[in-house]
Write an enzyme that holds these catalytic residues in place. Structure first.
Site, PDB file in Angstrom:
ATOM      1  N   GLU A   1      13.824  -2.036   9.828  1.00 58.51           N
ATOM      2  CA  GLU A   1      13.259  -0.806  10.392  1.00 58.51           C
ATOM      3  C   GLU A   1      13.096   0.307   9.367  1.00 58.51           C
ATOM      4  OE1 GLU A   1      14.894  -1.196  14.947  1.00 58.51           O
ATOM      5  OE2 GLU A   1      16.304  -0.449  13.457  1.00 58.51           O
TER       6      GLU A   1
HETATM    7  C1  TNX Z   1      17.701  -2.846  16.296  1.00 56.54           C
HETATM    8  S1  TNX Z   1      18.706  -5.199  14.913  1.00 56.54           S
HETATM    9  C2  TNX Z   1      18.362  -2.470  15.148  1.00 56.54           C
HETATM   10  C3  TNX Z   1      19.507  -1.570  15.235  1.00 56.54           C
HETATM   11  C4  TNX Z   1      19.772  -1.121  16.643  1.00 56.54           C
HETATM   12  C5  TNX Z   1      19.588  -2.286  17.586  1.00 56.54           C
HETATM   13  C6  TNX Z   1      19.925  -1.953  18.994  1.00 56.54           C
HETATM   14  C7  TNX Z   1      18.400  -4.329  13.723  1.00 56.54           C
HETATM   15  C8  TNX Z   1      18.364  -5.005  12.462  1.00 56.54           C
HETATM   16  N1  TNX Z   1      18.132  -3.036  13.922  1.00 56.54           N
HETATM   17  O1  TNX Z   1      19.311  -0.460  14.381  1.00 56.54           O
HETATM   18  O2  TNX Z   1      21.066  -0.639  16.724  1.00 56.54           O
HETATM   19  O3  TNX Z   1      18.254  -2.702  17.514  1.00 56.54           O
HETATM   20  O4  TNX Z   1      19.861  -3.080  19.809  1.00 56.54           O
END
Ligand code: TNX
Length: 533
Positions: free
Chosen positions: A339
């Protein structure tokens, strides 16, 4: 009928006949004198690879001794077993060398098929003998023995017993070498004692990896001597605005030690270049605009980035990776990479190249979320897939292509293994961006066939992440982890031939009294035939 289904049910059928598969034997059945509260041999999670019941149980009494032979690591397993059994049985259970009967923990040079983690457990009127090539195998054999005893063994005050272990032989080897659970201590901070409590729960299900998500926008949770304000400033809060917190290096070492004593390796994660807002509050020179932002206590993702073009960023990454690597006896160091929506696309791959090179330079193997597959993963990098049903074919393909080029893969599908997803619409805690994940959905998939075209040898195993945007206490962690965590543990450990939802939900139901005895909160899913409370 789908031919693959047919094949697997034939296999399961023959396994039932050949070995008496887990769940095939009812409590007490084949156990002779065993009282009804004694679980049947094989009524264990994760399901053992094979089980041969006999009608001659073993009983732990006031005279039982635990036998070891002083090899390194064996005494610790014996002490662990004794500490587990003494309070509830009220028996002294001395740990001694070379006694002929009792509970025997033996290392062997033979049995190459047992590998580093497998074990044999043989239970009869004279002794329970656990044999393994390594202490880890003995430890897992002890976890099986534990589940073969009545749930009251988990109480910490003296209980009436009797302490009967069903007779027979268990031969057990894990399917995958990586069986993980991740805890997010950044969104909400969890103390050393809370982490230890979770580690104990992971150990009961033979997980061998604790991935700690140590840094995120809301807080930086691990002391770094060369950048002290990461924790003097960057750890000051958490989601919702609470006090936050961090681990000193000694506290972190204590977590690593405690986990290692339970045969879990800690994988530290420093999430970069996104999810770095807390670091930017402490060191604005790492921020592309050079400004110090206010601490963040919300739950949005994807808005922060380290400044990719500035050299100071790599001094920072170098120092952090060096210090975290020094605290890490294990091989893996996780650098996140998910992300990074605020990082320009062309800059992302450049950043990940340099961050990976630093991890390698400090002697560790790179692990990253699967966005790394869209950059340039270094040879041998471990890619953690967290996609879900809605993930595009292209994104999946990138992971498979990276694996074909030599990367390894750990599977954490968000709509199967994410323990923070709500069970149903009515679940109060948790998130639902990947959907709602009831117990069956979480258990009923096969890692080996999950990503089309993934070479078998690239798949290291599975991991169940627990993100904590909505979770602040141990009870809240537990009600999300239980009962899904044991299912992911079983996918990581048990051979596919044992996979069977119907048998599994019976075995899962039988765990509930154990959780009650341990004070573990759990979701009473209507999919599972729980005993009456
Ligand atoms: C996605 S999974 C994210 C996290 C969040 C999560 C909540 C991932 C690599 N990144 O930053 O906490 O979803 O479900």
């Amino acid at each position: 009928m789908n031919p693959r289904h047919r094949e697997s049910s034939v296999l399961l059928g023959s396994l039932l006949l050949a070995t008496g598969s887990p769940g095939a034997v009812e409590p007490g059945e084949g156990g002779g004198a065993a009282p009804p509260s004694t679980p049947a041999l094989g009524r264990v999670i994760p399901a053992p690879a094979s089980v041969e019941p006999r009608s001659t149980p073993y009983r732990i009494t006031a005279d039982t001794r635990i036998r070891t032979r002083g090899a390194p690591g064996v005494q610790e397993v014996a002490d662990h077993l004794a500490a587990l059994l003494r309070p509830s049985t009220g028996h002294p259970l001395p740990v001694e060398e070379d006694v002929p009967d009792g509970i025997r923990l033996l290392l062997t040079d033979g049995e190459p098929d047992l590998g580093d983690e497998g074990y044999l457990l043989d239970s009869g009127p004279e002794a329970v003998t656990i044999t393994a090539r390594r202490p880890a195998g003995l430890f897992y054999g002890v976890q099986t023995l534990r589940q073969l005893l009545p749930a009251a063994v988990e109480e910490r005050t003296e209980q009436p017993g009797p302490w009967t272990v069903p007779g027979g032989t268990v031969r057990d080897v894990p399917r995958y070498g990586y069986r993980g659970a991740m805890l997010d201590v950044a969104r909400h901070f969890f103390t050393v004692d809370q982490v230890k409590r979770y580690v104990d729960q992971l150990a009961l299900y033979k997980l061998n990896t604790l991935h700690l998500h140590l840094t995120d926008d809301q807080g930086w949770r691990i002391a770094v001597d060369s950048w002290p304000e990461l924790t003097t400033k960057g750890a000051a809060t958490q989601v919702g605005g609470g006090a936050g917190g961090h681990y000193t290096k000694d506290e972190y070492r204590e977590i690593v030690r405690y986990a290692a004593a339970r045969h879990l390796e800690v994988v530290p994660e420093i999430d970069m270049p996104g999810h770095t807002h807390a670091a930017l509050t402490a060191y604005p020179k790492l921020n592309p605009d050079g400004e110090a932002p206010e601490p963040y206590t919300g739950v949005e993702v994807g808005f922060s980035t380290l400044c990719v073009p500035e050299e100071v960023t790599y001094h920072f990454v170098d120092d952090v990776v060096r210090e975290v690597a020094e605290l890490t006896p294990g091989d893996l160091l996780h650098i996140g990479g998910d992300e990074a929506d605020a990082t320009p696309k062309d800059e992302y791959a450049h950043f990940m190249d340099r961050a990976q090179a630093l991890v390698t330079r400090h002697g560790k193997t790179v692990m990253g979320w699967h966005q790394l597959a869209g950059a340039r993963p270094v040879a041998g990098a471990v890619i953690q897939y967290w996609g879900y049903d809605a993930t595009s074919e292209e994104e999946r393909r990138q992971v498979v292509d990276a694996a074909l080029a030599g990367a390894k893969v750990v599977l954490s599908p968000a709509d199967r293994s994410y323990l923070d997803m709500k069970y149903t619409e009515a679940t109060e805690l948790g998130l639902d961006w990947a959907g709602r994940v009831e117990v069956r959905r979480s258990y009923d998939w096969d890692p080996a066939t999950y990503l089309d075209g993934l070479p078998e040898e690239a798949l290291l195993g599975v991991e169940a992440p627990l993100w904590t945007e909505t979770l602040a206490t141990s009870a809240e962690l537990e009600v999300m982890a239980f009962p899904r965590l044991p299912g992911i543990a079983e996918l990581g450990w048990s051979p596919r031939a044992t996979h069977d939802w119907d048998g599994y939900r019976q075995r899962l139901a039988a765990q509930a009294p154990r959780w009650d005895a341990l004070g573990i909160r759990y979701h009473r899913s209507p999919q599972v035939p729980w005993p009456q409370q």
